[in-house]
Design a protein around this motif. Structure first.
Motif, short mmCIF file in Angstrom:
data_model
loop_
_atom_site.label_atom_id
_atom_site.label_comp_id
_atom_site.label_asym_id
_atom_site.label_seq_id
_atom_site.Cartn_x
_atom_site.Cartn_y
_atom_site.Cartn_z
N ARG A 1 -19.69 69.85 0.39
CA ARG A 1 -20.76 69.04 -0.18
C ARG A 1 -21.73 69.85 -1.05
NH1 ARG A 1 -19.93 67.54 4.97
NH2 ARG A 1 -21.74 68.68 5.76
N GLN A 2 -21.24 70.97 -1.61
CA GLN A 2 -22.02 71.73 -2.58
C GLN A 2 -21.48 71.50 -3.99
OE1 GLN A 2 -22.06 75.88 -1.45
NE2 GLN A 2 -23.80 75.61 -0.08
N PRO A 3 -22.31 71.64 -5.00
CA PRO A 3 -21.83 71.49 -6.38
C PRO A 3 -21.16 72.76 -6.87
CG PRO A 3 -24.14 72.04 -6.42
CD PRO A 3 -23.76 71.92 -4.97
N ILE A 4 -20.41 72.63 -7.95
CA ILE A 4 -19.92 73.80 -8.68
C ILE A 4 -20.79 73.89 -9.93
CG2 ILE A 4 -17.94 74.94 -9.75
CD1 ILE A 4 -16.12 73.34 -7.96
N SER A 5 -21.92 74.52 -9.79
CA SER A 5 -22.98 74.44 -10.80
C SER A 5 -22.60 75.11 -12.10
CB SER A 5 -24.27 75.05 -10.24
OG SER A 5 -24.64 74.39 -9.04
N ALA A 6 -21.80 76.17 -12.05
CA ALA A 6 -21.36 76.82 -13.28
C ALA A 6 -20.55 75.85 -14.15
CB ALA A 6 -20.53 78.06 -12.96
N LYS A 7 -19.80 74.97 -13.51
CA LYS A 7 -19.05 73.94 -14.23
C LYS A 7 -19.98 72.90 -14.81
CE LYS A 7 -15.30 71.47 -15.33
NZ LYS A 7 -15.88 70.20 -15.82
N VAL A 8 -21.03 72.55 -14.08
CA VAL A 8 -22.01 71.58 -14.57
C VAL A 8 -22.67 72.10 -15.85
CG1 VAL A 8 -24.16 70.37 -14.05
CG2 VAL A 8 -22.43 70.63 -12.28
N VAL A 9 -23.03 73.38 -15.87
CA VAL A 9 -23.63 73.98 -17.06
C VAL A 9 -22.64 73.93 -18.23
CG1 VAL A 9 -24.49 76.13 -18.08
CG2 VAL A 9 -25.20 75.46 -15.78
N ALA A 10 -21.38 74.24 -17.96
CA ALA A 10 -20.35 74.17 -19.00
C ALA A 10 -20.23 72.75 -19.55
CB ALA A 10 -19.01 74.65 -18.46
N ASP A 11 -20.26 71.76 -18.66
CA ASP A 11 -20.17 70.37 -19.09
C ASP A 11 -21.35 69.99 -19.97
OD1 ASP A 11 -17.82 70.06 -17.69
OD2 ASP A 11 -18.75 69.07 -15.96
N MET A 12 -22.55 70.43 -19.62
CA MET A 12 -23.73 70.10 -20.41
C MET A 12 -23.67 70.74 -21.79
SD MET A 12 -26.98 69.98 -17.77
CE MET A 12 -26.76 71.61 -17.09
N LEU A 13 -23.26 72.00 -21.86
CA LEU A 13 -23.14 72.68 -23.15
C LEU A 13 -22.12 71.96 -24.04
CD1 LEU A 13 -23.16 76.37 -21.90
CD2 LEU A 13 -24.90 75.33 -23.38
N THR A 14 -21.01 71.55 -23.43
CA THR A 14 -19.98 70.83 -24.18
C THR A 14 -20.50 69.48 -24.65
OG1 THR A 14 -18.24 71.93 -22.89
CG2 THR A 14 -17.63 69.92 -24.08
N ALA A 15 -21.24 68.80 -23.79
CA ALA A 15 -21.72 67.45 -24.10
C ALA A 15 -22.67 67.43 -25.29
CB ALA A 15 -22.41 66.84 -22.88
#
Length: 343
Positions: free
Chosen positions: A114-128
């Motif tokens: 139940r923890q996030p993979i925050s490095a992936k979230v940052v990558a998604d935001m940069l891509t978005a």
């Protein structure tokens, strides 16, 4: 090289508010009048961030230098995202985010359910927001490259490229071996040890996942008795692991202990811990700005700038040359330097 870079007049570079000293140094190393644009970042009373550029970006090849780091990691990230979005809406042809320190990189997996993979979230935001290319230095784990699609490549510069000239001089004097603060950093340290044809040790560390930034040193794997040791790591946050590893290595019989760390996060009382530690000297890069008050506390540190390397990377990418070839050439030059001066 300068004439070639100015040939199409499309190269532009700017920097955010998180580490302006590094951004200015990169611009100075480029030494190309007319390429710098000013990125203005303002905050509303409630903390909202607004970014703007002082000149046209239409059709340009823009590089934004901004680490996602202290003093406010989340504000730094938001500023970067908004700067990218503003550049794309201003019709920049290509936007490259030069992120010397990729914040949230250590959250590259689920350590607990139940923890996030925050490095992936940052990558998604940069891509978005439309970034075309990302460049970083010494990312925490190479698997972060896989968090970006093939259309948004992530290139990273090995951290040891910053320190190798200084380490060559140190090796000539001390003939050190290399140590890792934990098993996870062993590959990074093994590669550095290979360059100097020396040995490696690993500190067996047990991390407390129920308490942030806490770990215990269990033992030292490898014989450090009578040796000089360089502890090499990608980041130093609270300095707890780093200083505990140094103390364990010293207790195991090391003569001198040095530190070599790419990203100086230095949260809380980290500077005081380093000053009071057994380290003889610690090398940091300037991927993260170190405030003067912390520099004043740490009398045993040496800061080595990554600005020249970043400026060269900007040149290489803008000219559509091979970044891999550049890194390989640097490795060969350093190998020759080590062979000539250290052996």
């Amino acid at each position: 090289m300068t004439d070639l870079l100015n040939m199409n007049g499309k190269l532009r570079i700017c920097y955010g508010t998180c580490n302006p000293a590094l951004g200015k140094a990169v611009v100075e190393h480029l030494n190309l009048p007319g390429t710098e644009v000013i990125l203005k970042a303002q905050q509303f009373a409630d903390g909202e961030i607004l970014t703007d550029y002082d000149s046209t970006l239409r059709g340009c090849d823009l590089f934004i230098v901004q680490p996602v780091s202290v003093p406010d990691v989340n504000a730094a990230l938001m500023e970067l995202l908004l700067a990218i979005d503003a550049a794309k809406r201003a019709c920049a042809a290509r936007v490259t985010a030069v992120i010397p320190y990729y914040g949230y990189a250590r959250q590259d997996r689920k350590a607990k359910m139940r923890q996030p993979i925050s490095a992936k979230v940052v990558a998604d935001m940069l891509t978005a927001v439309g970034v075309n290319h990302v460049v970083s230095i010494d990312i925490h784990t190479q698997q972060i490259q896989g968090f970006f699609s093939a259309s948004v490549p992530l290139d990273f510069i090995p951290g040891d490229m910053i320190f190798l000239p200084a380490l060559c001089k140190l090796y000539k004097e001390t003939k050190f071996m290399v140590a890792s603060t934990d098993a996870g950093g062993a590959a990074r340290c093994r590669e550095l040890a290979h360059k100097f044809n020396t040995d490696i040790a690993i500190v067996d560390k047990k991390r407390n996942y129920d308490a942030m930034n806490q770990s215990d040193v269990m033992s030292v794997i490898g014989d450090v008795t009578g040796r000089n040791v360089v502890i090499y790591d990608d980041m130093c946050d609270t300095a707890g692991s780093l200083c505990k590893a140094a103390a364990a290595i010293k207790r195991a019989g090391a003569v001198k202990v040095f530190g070599c760390v790419t990203h100086a996060v230095l949260s809380a009382d980290a500077a005081q811990k380093i000053r009071d530690s057994v380290f003889d000297q610690v090398f940091f890069s300037d991927t993260i700005h170190i405030p003067d008050e912390k520099l004043a506390v740490m009398g045993k540190i040496t800061i080595i700038s990554c600005a020249e390397i970043l400026a060269t990377v900007v040149r290489v990418i803008h000219l559509e040359e091979s970044l891999g070839n550049y890194i390989q050439c640097q490795k060969e030059l350093v190998a020759k330097l080590i062979n000539d001066e250290c052996q």
